[in-house]
Scaffold this active site. Structure first.
Site, mmCIF file in Angstrom:
data_model
loop_
_atom_site.group_PDB
_atom_site.id
_atom_site.type_symbol
_atom_site.label_atom_id
_atom_site.label_comp_id
_atom_site.label_asym_id
_atom_site.label_seq_id
_atom_site.Cartn_x
_atom_site.Cartn_y
_atom_site.Cartn_z
ATOM 1 N N HIS B 46 0.832 -1.208 0.000
ATOM 2 C CA HIS B 46 0.000 0.000 0.000
ATOM 3 C C HIS B 46 0.865 1.256 0.000
ATOM 4 C CE1 HIS B 46 -3.597 -2.422 0.714
ATOM 5 N NE2 HIS B 46 -4.280 -1.334 0.438
ATOM 6 N N LYS B 111 -9.553 -8.001 8.279
ATOM 7 C CA LYS B 111 -10.187 -8.308 9.561
ATOM 8 C C LYS B 111 -10.073 -7.102 10.475
ATOM 9 C CE LYS B 111 -6.122 -10.302 11.857
ATOM 10 N NZ LYS B 111 -5.803 -9.475 13.028
#
Lengths: 280, 212
Positions: B46, B111
């Site tokens: 990222h 998550k």
């Protein structure tokens, strides 16, 4: 004086890394299965059953329990009557990690420098806690530690006047802040007392006690039980989607401290509470 | 145990890339099975992708309608497609996610909770955040049928991968309206528990947790 050759240590560490990452120990499996059977909230029970299913699948030896095969925490209890021969004990442990993580197709998750962040490529070095104890045995606990849960851990230097209430509030606040992140149901390791450095080690060592082994001190045994009840009243639940089973256990290790202080550390572990030990 | 009719929730099958229409139909709490092509990226990838965008470069895959899975798999054994491949904590990607969502990213799998900036970006772009079971890594690996590293190979487990998946199990954690199952699920449990506790005589036989 007992002689232990480093090659035997490397071999045992390697095998323990393999075992720990594929087969969850029976104390944790039993706790998960018990929780799945007694969880009153249906969606939560469903999630717990899928976690149990995952751990059974991993035990077949193809896929590790979790892709985060961790940095390897190693607790070394070296009997003072033991002589290590053939090389460095620390290097023998790291060599065992290197071999285990290579042969076991385990993820290499360690960077050599925390700022510059280049992967060491072999999951070394391990994070080792050393203790010298009486006797002529070498006891080693191998516990791969994922960072989803490690990142949710906290430490605070409380004041003596904060007392037990302050300790409990800090633990519950830490669980609440962690919320869904550390892969609940979690195991909570708590260190109380000592010094700034000692208390974190106590919390980590608390996580090494098997879930089916009660605290030797009835005071802390009762405190662990009452804290577990409070944690499981939060409703965070498995994976944070609600339910009774937020934690499988609370483990506490205490140590004498200074008249002016009350250090407390909370080290959170995920449901894949991997630990394997050997004694040479 | 109280007698209760089993609420069998049917899994919803969706395909990736994920169309706007599919995204809009999903509601927080839905169980889904994801099939199609998804891309992996976690912390380091990222960072690189956003740096690339800052320098005017292109992302390593077509981000429009794409689903990104926050995962760093363990190595594949010989003859296997991939190793264990469960989700990592999504919150660490919160700093980057709105940028990708504004470029057309339709779904994320990870998550744990997201921050308000991400939730706002989900609503703004009619996207979805899915949660896979953390520590359900071996089961998820079984649903991955092919894997190809397409960028940042030097990042190892953190490289960007193209995955073909069949029936990858996940839960809609935040839907396109911003409804958040982390809040909804917890409230539902607490309401059920406290309701049961109020129902003293009825709950007495339940055994577990009747004394709160």
């Amino acid at each position: 004086m007992k002689q232990i050759h480093v090659n035997n240590i490397t071999e045992a560490v390697k095998n323990s890394c393999l075992e720990a990452n594929y087969r969850l120990p029976s104390d944790v499996m039993n706790a998960l299965e018990t929780a799945a059977a007694s969880e009153p909230f249906k969606p939560a029970a469903g999630i717990l059953n899928r976690i149990v299913e995952n751990h059974h699948l991993a035990a077949k030896g193809v896929y590790p329990i979790c892709q985060d095969t961790g940095i390897v925490f190693v607790l070394v209890e070296l009997g003072q009557e033991v002589h290590i021969e053939g090389g460095s004990l620390e290097e023998a442990i790291n060599e065992g990690v290197r071999q285990g993580y290579g042969q076991g197709f385990l993820r290499k998750s360690v960077v050599g420098d925390p700022i510059q962040r280049v992967n060491t490529g072999d999951n070394t070095p391990a994070a080792i806690q050393w203790r010298v104890v009486p006797g002529d045995q070498l006891r080693v606990v191998i516990a791969p530690k994922g960072f989803g849960s490690e990142n949710m851990s906290r430490l605070k230097m409380l004041k003596p006047s904060d007392g037990l209430q302050g300790v409990e509030d800090f633990i519950l606040e830490t669980v609440e802040l962690a919320g869904s992140n550390p892969c609940p149901p979690i195991v909570i390791g708590v260190g109380i007392g000592g010094t700034f450095d000692l208390v974190a080690g106590l919390a980590k060592r608390a996580l090494m006690r098997p879930l089916d082994e009660a605290h030797h001190d009835p005071y802390y045994q009762a405190l662990e039980a009452s804290l577990l009840e409070k944690v499981n009243a939060t409703g965070i639940g498995p994976q944070g989607f609600g339910g009774k089973t937020t934690a499988l256990a609370v483990r506490i290790e205490a140590y004498p401290t200074h008249i002016a202080g009350l250090p407390v550390a909370v080290n959170i572990n995920c449901h894949a509470a991997r630990h394997v030990e050997f004694t040479l | 145990m109280m007698e209760k009719t089993e609420n069998i929730q049917k899994d919803i099958r969706i395909t990736a890339p994920l169309s706007r229409e599919q995204a809009l139909e999903l509601k927080a709490g839905d169980s889904v099975l994801i099939s199609g092509v998804i891309y992996t990226a976690r912390d380091a990838a990222h960072k690189r992708m956003v740096e690339t965008l800052d320098q005017g470069g292109d992302l390593p895959f077509d981000v429009r309608d794409a689903i990104v899975y926050y995962v760093g798999p363990s190595p594949a054994r010989p003859g296997n497609v991939i190793g264990s491949a469960g989700p990592t904590t999504s919150g660490r990607m919160d700093a980057y996610a709105p940028r990708l969502l504004d470029l057309g990213l339709r779904g994320m799998i990870g998550k744990g909770a997201r921050n308000q900036g991400v939730i706002d970006a989900i609503v703004r772009n009619e996207a979805v955040y899915f949660a896979a079971i953390g520590g359900g890594a071996a089961v998820i690996a079984d649903s991955i049928k092919s894997m190809e590293v397409i960028a940042f190979e030097e990042l190892g487990a953190e490289a960007v991968r193209r995955l073909e998946v069949v029936d990858l199990p996940a839960i809609v954690a935040i839907d396109s309206t911003g409804a958040n199952y982390y809040d909804i699920g917890r409230r539902a449990y607490l309401a059920e528990r406290d309701g049961a506790a109020g129902d003293v005589t009825d709950a007495a036989g339940a055994g577990e947790g009747d004394e709160v």
